[in-house]
Design an enzyme around this catalytic site. Structure first.
Site, PDB file in Angstrom:
ATOM      1  CD  GLU A 103      -3.136  -0.870   1.976  1.00  0.00           C
ATOM      2  OE1 GLU A 103      -4.197  -1.434   1.708  1.00  0.00           O
ATOM      3  OE2 GLU A 103      -2.999  -0.144   2.970  1.00  0.00           O
ATOM      4  CB  CYS A 116       2.831   7.065   3.733  1.00  0.00           C
ATOM      5  SG  CYS A 116       3.226   5.741   4.865  1.00  0.00           S
ATOM      6  CB  CYS A 123       6.646  -6.044   8.660  1.00  0.00           C
ATOM      7  SG  CYS A 123       7.999  -5.284   9.601  1.00  0.00           S
ATOM      8  CB  CYS A 127       5.542  -3.898  16.182  1.00  0.00           C
ATOM      9  SG  CYS A 127       7.256  -3.528  15.765  1.00  0.00           S
ATOM     10  CB  CYS A 130       2.250  -2.927  13.591  1.00  0.00           C
ATOM     11  SG  CYS A 130       2.365  -2.559  11.823  1.00  0.00           S
ATOM     12  CB  CYS A 350       0.209   4.769  11.474  1.00  0.00           C
ATOM     13  SG  CYS A 350       0.580   6.452  11.163  1.00  0.00           S
TER      14      CYS A 350
HETATM   15  N1  SAH Z   1       9.004  -0.509  10.271  1.00  0.00           N
HETATM   16  C1  SAH Z   1       9.121   0.927  10.343  1.00  0.00           C
HETATM   17  C2  SAH Z   1       8.173   1.673   9.414  1.00  0.00           C
HETATM   18  C3  SAH Z   1       6.731   1.226   9.316  1.00  0.00           C
HETATM   19  S1  SAH Z   1       5.616   1.614  10.603  1.00  0.00           S
HETATM   20  C4  SAH Z   1       8.977   1.377  11.754  1.00  0.00           C
HETATM   21  O1  SAH Z   1       8.715   0.551  12.624  1.00  0.00           O
HETATM   22  O2  SAH Z   1       9.188   2.552  12.026  1.00  0.00           O
HETATM   23  C5  SAH Z   1       5.383   3.367  10.583  1.00  0.00           C
HETATM   24  C6  SAH Z   1       4.921   3.895  11.954  1.00  0.00           C
HETATM   25  O3  SAH Z   1       3.549   3.511  12.231  1.00  0.00           O
HETATM   26  C7  SAH Z   1       5.745   3.319  13.099  1.00  0.00           C
HETATM   27  O4  SAH Z   1       6.073   4.305  14.031  1.00  0.00           O
HETATM   28  C8  SAH Z   1       4.797   2.304  13.666  1.00  0.00           C
HETATM   29  O5  SAH Z   1       5.178   1.939  14.932  1.00  0.00           O
HETATM   30  C9  SAH Z   1       3.465   3.016  13.555  1.00  0.00           C
HETATM   31  N2  SAH Z   1       2.322   2.117  13.726  1.00  0.00           N
HETATM   32  C10 SAH Z   1       2.253   0.820  13.423  1.00  0.00           C
HETATM   33  N3  SAH Z   1       1.040   0.319  13.738  1.00  0.00           N
HETATM   34  C11 SAH Z   1       0.311   1.326  14.228  1.00  0.00           C
HETATM   35  C12 SAH Z   1      -1.033   1.443  14.698  1.00  0.00           C
HETATM   36  N4  SAH Z   1      -1.863   0.401  14.694  1.00  0.00           N
HETATM   37  N5  SAH Z   1      -1.438   2.647  15.118  1.00  0.00           N
HETATM   38  C13 SAH Z   1      -0.619   3.714  15.083  1.00  0.00           C
HETATM   39  N6  SAH Z   1       0.652   3.669  14.645  1.00  0.00           N
HETATM   40  C14 SAH Z   1       1.128   2.489  14.239  1.00  0.00           C
END
Ligand code: SAH
Length: 377
Positions: A103, A116, A123, A127, A130, A350
């Protein structure tokens, strides 16, 4: 690398020209017996004029155009869907082969437009908050697939960058961990900054990482884009749970690496991202710990309201809790912003990306990939 380009030509495989930097394209043309400056012309056509067929390239001779059409292509990812949010955010779901989708999201603001982009299909990092993590890791994107997202967004918005720019900033905050697709991401960022391509300044490109420390240490030698770090917790016990790569590269190591990244640039700051999870990391005690941690690092803190997705037990902190948390940081002198949630009506916020695309069987398979991939970290 330059030879690989020619090997494909010899093998009769069409080379996708979106995969290459200016230097690589120069070698390509020299190997074809052409002048070096053809590389600059080609880059301008592809990126500044949004052209993907050789026949429209008016300053290139007929003979070279037909030679290029024989051996090369400008192949763009296929759009599976486009959705527009009420707030102007646009989300594209792009097919990248083998049933895989990524996306790309465009977020318009008053004085800028941010794209973005994704760096991997899925991935490996797991985390817990996410949605991309839920689908596991599939594969790295090629340079062409990374550049193709920008090409496509411009094309879909009928924007010719040479004439008017809608995309003024690019953030690598879509699917994937950019530092685990290191080589391709470095090359793609070099093309984004190349004056013959998009010509964006290093300050307008932001790489977001969850903290792959050895790669972060290398980044300084290979690029100097802006850096965002997904911190999300002020101590190792909590970060181990939320961002499991912390077990391998704990906060102290991560912050030392961050300091090194900006040490010889007086005005640079690192953005620390902190997702607000109700009752998990959003208490005043957490704010105080965070203040101690970041006090002596030139930084900005970006508080991100958690965006829920199916199968998650986390909840977003209330607006009052977020305000209180933010006030504590601001009073302590930390530059703090709360990110506005954009495009949530189309699941473009995000952590919500492509979560609904994958079926369960595939998810299990990808989770296996995760383990193999992580063993390489
Ligand atoms: N892998 C990289 C980039 C992708 S995530 C990283 O971890 O930075 C981009 C941002 O979105 C990161 O800060 C991530 O932690 C945040 N993010 C992921 N899932 C989210 C969610 N459900 N709500 C809000 N932010 C989220």
């Amino acid at each position: 690398m330059h030879n690989i380009l020619m090997v494909d030509v010899i093998k009769n495989i069409k080379v996708n020209l979106l995969n290459y930097t200016e230097t690589e394209l120069e070698s390509f043309f020299i190997n074809l017996g052409e002048k070096r400056f053809r590389a600059q012309q080609l880059l301008q056509w592809m990126y500044q004029f949004g052209v993907n067929d050789f026949s429209s390239m008016t300053n290139i001779s007929k003979a070279l155009k037909s030679r290029l059409a024989d051996i090369a292509e400008i192949k763009i990812p296929v759009v599976a869907s486009e959705q527009k949010s009420d707030d102007g955010t646009i989300k594209w779901l792009l097919e990248v082969g083998g049933g895989n989708c990524i996306e790309t999201v465009y977020i318009p603001e008053k004085n800028r437009g941010t794209l973005c982009i994704s760096s991997q299909v899925g991935c490996a990092l797991d985390c817990t908050f996410c949605s991309t993590a839920q689908q596991g890791f599939n594969r790295n994107l090629t340079v062409a697939e990374i550049m193709g997202q920008i090409w496509l967004a411009n094309h879909a918005m009928k924007c010719i960058p040479r004439e008017n720019r809608k995309i003024t900033n690019i953030v690598l905050m879509g699917m994937g961990e950019p530092l685990l697709n290191y080589q391709n991401v470095i090359k793609a960022m070099a093309i984004m900054m190349d004056d013959n391509a998009y010509g964006l300044s290093k300050r307008r490109i932001t790489l977001s990482t969850s903290g792959v420390v050895p790669a972060l240490d290398r980044l300084k030698q290979d690029s100097d884009v802006s850096l965002a770090v997904s911190l999300h917790a002020p101590n190792d016990a909590l970060r181990d749970q939320l961002v499991p790569i912390n077990k391998k590269y704990p906060i102290k190591l991560l912050l030392e690496s961050c300091r090194r990244y900006i040490e010889d640039e007086a005005r640079r700051k690192i953005t620390f991202e902190y997702v607000m999870l109700e009752g998990i990391n959003d208490q005043p005690g957490h704010a105080r710990e965070l203040i101690k941690l970041l006090r002596d690092i030139p930084s900005k803190v970006n508080l991100i309201p958690f965006n829920p997705f199916p199968q998650t037990n986390y909840k977003c902190s209330s607006p009052e809790t977020i305000d209180k948390f933010s006030d504590l940081l601001i009073k302590a002198g930390l530059i703090t912003m709360t990110r506005k949630t954009r495009g949530d009506d189309i699941d473009a916020a995000c952590g919500q990306l492509a979560g609904k695309v994958l079926d369960k069987t595939k998810r299990t398979l990808n989770k296996k990939n995760n383990n193999n991939y992580r063993a390489m970290l």
